[in-house]
Write a protein that holds these residues in place. Structure first.
Motif, short mmCIF file in Angstrom:
data_model
loop_
_atom_site.label_atom_id
_atom_site.label_comp_id
_atom_site.label_asym_id
_atom_site.label_seq_id
_atom_site.Cartn_x
_atom_site.Cartn_y
_atom_site.Cartn_z
N GLU A 4 0.82 -1.21 0.00
CA GLU A 4 0.00 0.00 0.00
C GLU A 4 0.85 1.27 0.00
OE1 GLU A 4 -3.57 2.05 2.67
OE2 GLU A 4 -2.88 0.01 3.08
N GLY A 5 2.01 1.24 0.65
CA GLY A 5 2.84 2.43 0.72
C GLY A 5 4.01 2.41 -0.24
N LEU A 6 3.94 1.59 -1.29
CA LEU A 6 5.06 1.41 -2.21
C LEU A 6 5.44 2.73 -2.86
CD1 LEU A 6 6.67 -1.13 -3.21
CD2 LEU A 6 5.32 -0.93 -5.32
N ARG A 7 6.76 2.99 -2.88
CA ARG A 7 7.30 4.20 -3.49
C ARG A 7 7.99 3.83 -4.79
NH1 ARG A 7 10.70 5.67 1.82
NH2 ARG A 7 11.28 3.50 1.37
N ILE A 8 7.48 4.40 -5.89
CA ILE A 8 7.90 3.99 -7.23
C ILE A 8 8.69 5.08 -7.92
CG2 ILE A 8 7.06 3.31 -9.52
CD1 ILE A 8 4.71 1.97 -8.17
N GLY A 9 9.80 4.67 -8.55
CA GLY A 9 10.58 5.54 -9.40
C GLY A 9 10.44 5.10 -10.84
N VAL A 10 10.52 6.05 -11.77
CA VAL A 10 10.35 5.76 -13.19
C VAL A 10 11.68 5.99 -13.90
CG1 VAL A 10 9.12 6.36 -15.31
CG2 VAL A 10 7.91 6.39 -13.11
N LEU A 11 12.16 4.95 -14.59
CA LEU A 11 13.42 5.04 -15.34
C LEU A 11 13.10 5.34 -16.80
CD1 LEU A 11 15.71 2.08 -14.15
CD2 LEU A 11 15.70 4.45 -13.40
N GLY A 12 13.16 6.62 -17.16
CA GLY A 12 12.90 6.99 -18.53
C GLY A 12 11.61 7.75 -18.69
N CYS A 13 11.65 8.78 -19.52
CA CYS A 13 10.48 9.65 -19.72
C CYS A 13 9.72 9.26 -20.98
CB CYS A 13 10.94 11.11 -19.78
SG CYS A 13 11.79 11.66 -18.29
N ARG A 26 -0.84 6.94 -9.38
CA ARG A 26 -1.59 7.80 -8.47
C ARG A 26 -3.02 7.32 -8.29
NH1 ARG A 26 1.52 13.28 -10.59
NH2 ARG A 26 3.11 13.21 -8.97
N ALA A 27 -3.62 6.80 -9.36
CA ALA A 27 -4.98 6.27 -9.25
C ALA A 27 -5.02 5.05 -8.33
CB ALA A 27 -5.52 5.90 -10.62
N ALA A 28 -3.91 4.32 -8.28
CA ALA A 28 -3.84 3.13 -7.43
C ALA A 28 -3.50 3.47 -5.98
CB ALA A 28 -2.79 2.17 -7.98
N GLY A 29 -3.28 4.75 -5.70
CA GLY A 29 -2.97 5.16 -4.34
C GLY A 29 -1.54 4.93 -3.92
N LEU A 30 -0.64 4.79 -4.90
CA LEU A 30 0.77 4.58 -4.60
C LEU A 30 1.53 5.90 -4.68
CD1 LEU A 30 1.26 1.32 -6.69
CD2 LEU A 30 0.53 1.54 -4.32
N ARG A 31 2.79 5.88 -4.27
CA ARG A 31 3.60 7.10 -4.25
C ARG A 31 4.55 7.12 -5.42
NH1 ARG A 31 7.25 8.63 0.64
NH2 ARG A 31 8.17 9.90 -1.00
N LEU A 32 4.51 8.20 -6.19
CA LEU A 32 5.50 8.43 -7.23
C LEU A 32 6.66 9.19 -6.59
CD1 LEU A 32 6.19 8.19 -10.27
CD2 LEU A 32 5.13 10.45 -10.56
N ALA A 33 7.80 8.50 -6.43
CA ALA A 33 8.91 9.08 -5.69
C ALA A 33 9.77 9.98 -6.55
CB ALA A 33 9.77 7.96 -5.09
N ALA A 34 10.07 9.58 -7.80
CA ALA A 34 10.96 10.35 -8.65
C ALA A 34 10.90 9.81 -10.07
CB ALA A 34 12.40 10.29 -8.13
N VAL A 35 11.29 10.65 -11.02
CA VAL A 35 11.43 10.23 -12.41
C VAL A 35 12.85 10.55 -12.84
CG1 VAL A 35 9.00 10.55 -12.97
CG2 VAL A 35 10.59 12.46 -13.28
N PHE A 50 4.55 16.45 -13.81
CA PHE A 50 3.86 15.59 -12.87
C PHE A 50 4.11 15.97 -11.41
CE2 PHE A 50 4.30 12.98 -16.72
CZ PHE A 50 2.97 12.68 -16.93
N ALA A 51 4.71 17.13 -11.20
CA ALA A 51 4.96 17.63 -9.84
C ALA A 51 5.67 16.59 -8.98
CB ALA A 51 3.64 18.07 -9.18
N VAL A 52 6.78 16.08 -9.53
CA VAL A 52 7.56 15.06 -8.83
C VAL A 52 9.03 15.38 -9.01
CG1 VAL A 52 7.66 13.50 -10.83
CG2 VAL A 52 7.83 12.57 -8.52
N GLU A 53 9.86 14.90 -8.11
CA GLU A 53 11.29 15.19 -8.19
C GLU A 53 11.91 14.53 -9.42
OE1 GLU A 53 15.30 14.98 -5.41
OE2 GLU A 53 13.34 14.50 -4.57
N ALA A 54 12.75 15.29 -10.11
CA ALA A 54 13.42 14.80 -11.31
C ALA A 54 14.88 14.50 -11.01
CB ALA A 54 13.32 15.84 -12.41
N VAL A 55 15.38 13.44 -11.62
CA VAL A 55 16.75 12.98 -11.40
C VAL A 55 17.44 12.84 -12.75
CG1 VAL A 55 18.19 11.13 -10.49
CG2 VAL A 55 16.06 11.73 -9.33
N THR A 56 18.65 13.32 -12.85
CA THR A 56 19.43 13.16 -14.07
C THR A 56 20.29 11.91 -13.95
OG1 THR A 56 19.53 15.56 -14.39
CG2 THR A 56 21.10 14.22 -15.63
N GLY A 57 20.02 10.92 -14.79
CA GLY A 57 20.78 9.67 -14.76
C GLY A 57 20.02 8.57 -14.04
#
Length: 325
Positions: A4-13, A26-35, A50-57
């Motif tokens: 339920e509290g899973l924090r997900i990062g996305v590799l690639g835009c 977000r619809a599933a109620g999970l946390r988008l941690a970073a892209v 998406f109002a989320v922290e962005a990471v280079t690399g």
């Protein structure tokens, strides 16, 4: 931690991440941690959107302690490298289909995931749409008698040769991109004993990738499946089961939007019936399923087995193909 509290990062835009996965997280109620993106400019634009922290690399995202799992929508040729890196960093992985380009890669990745006690799951969202459970229920109740043939078709026109789908070095081609859908759907009915009897692939000689194909599969009991796919077709997105006393089909089998009410059609000798089913959000359902499985290690092995079997089937389709073009 619990799913339920899973924090997900996305590799690639990637476009699929923007259109489908991030809204589903977000619809599933999970946390988008970073892209993350390889370039700071693209990462920032995605982060702002998406109002989320962005990471280079990608490596920097995998180093983050506030990321429990990663979603990988990169080109297929990059899946093994970055899924390996994510698993070695202790992250669960949801990877876009096709998960790997070869069965050997699938075996390596699933072995690593099992060794680390982590979940690796292939992102076939259509499996989590309620319409398929309804088809299976009707078939089990004898609505069409004993099934004899599954037919699955997924194709669309793709004239633009600049996309990754037309680059073999990136894992392009219609089999891995479109053919994986009906091949995976066939297994809902043919089960674990399915094997490839033969196939055809139409090649684009200039691009060096397959742009059309058909595969014939069968299970140990003789139920056959014909799976057709490609980029050189009018749009088609359907499957059907033909049985001893009737036929049942779905009009929008693989990619219905969350607001769509799919139509299921039953045909018998003296009866034709169309049922409009309820809308369902297969993307949000998939993210919830993935998150729940991360907290249930006993369920990991089944997902890993499915990845290996799917990769082996796609490899067999390619290996046994009569090619043209």
């Amino acid at each position: 931690m619990s799913g339920e509290g899973l924090r997900i990062g996305v590799l690639g835009c990637a476009d699929i991440a923007a259109r489908r996965t991030i809204p589903a997280v977000r619809a599933a109620g999970l946390r988008l941690a970073a892209v993350a993106s390889r370039t700071g400019e693209k990462a920032r634009a995605f982060g702002d959107r998406f109002a989320v922290e962005a990471v280079t690399g990608y490596e920097r995202l995998l180093e983050r302690e506030d990321v429990d799992a990663v979603y990988i929508p990169l080109p297929i040729a990059l899946h093994e490298r970055w899924a390996t890196a994510a698993l070695e960093a202790g992250k669960h992985v949801l990877v876009e289909k096709a998960a790997t380009a070869t069965a050997a890669a699938a075996r390596r990745l699933t072995a690593l995931a099992a060794d680390r006690g982590l979940l690796l799951m292939e992102n076939f969202t259509f499996l989590r749409h309620a319409q398929h459970a309804e088809v299976r229920r009707l078939v089990a109740e004898g609505a069409i008698g004993r099934p004899r043939l599954f037919t699955g078709e997924f194709g669309f026109p793709l004239a633009d040769r600049s996309t990754i789908r037309h680059h073999p070095e990136l894992g392009g081609g219609s089999l891995l991109d479109a053919g994986c859908y009906p091949v995976r759907a066939a297994q809902l009915f043919l089960g674990d004993t399915v094997s490839v009897l033969g196939s055809t692939l139409g090649m684009d000689a200039d691009a060096g990738v397959d742009i059309a194909g058909t595969a014939l599969l069968a299970d140990a009991d003789g139920l056959a499946a014909q799976c057709s796919f490609g980029f050189a077709h009018a749009y088609r997105n359907t499957y059907a089961l033909w049985g001893e006393s009737g036929r049942i089909s779905l009009s929008w089998a693989f990619t219905p939007p969350a607001s769509t009410r799919p139509v299921l059609r039953i045909e018998r000798q003296d009866h034709v019936e169309e049922r409009t089913l309820g809308a369902d959000d297969q993307w949000a359902n998939t993210l919830r399923h993935f998150a729940g499985l991360t907290a249930r290690p006993a369920g990991h092995a089944r997902e890993h087995e499915r990845i290996v079997r799917q990769a082996a089937l796609l490899e067999a389709v390619a290996g046994r193909a009569h090619t043209t073009g």
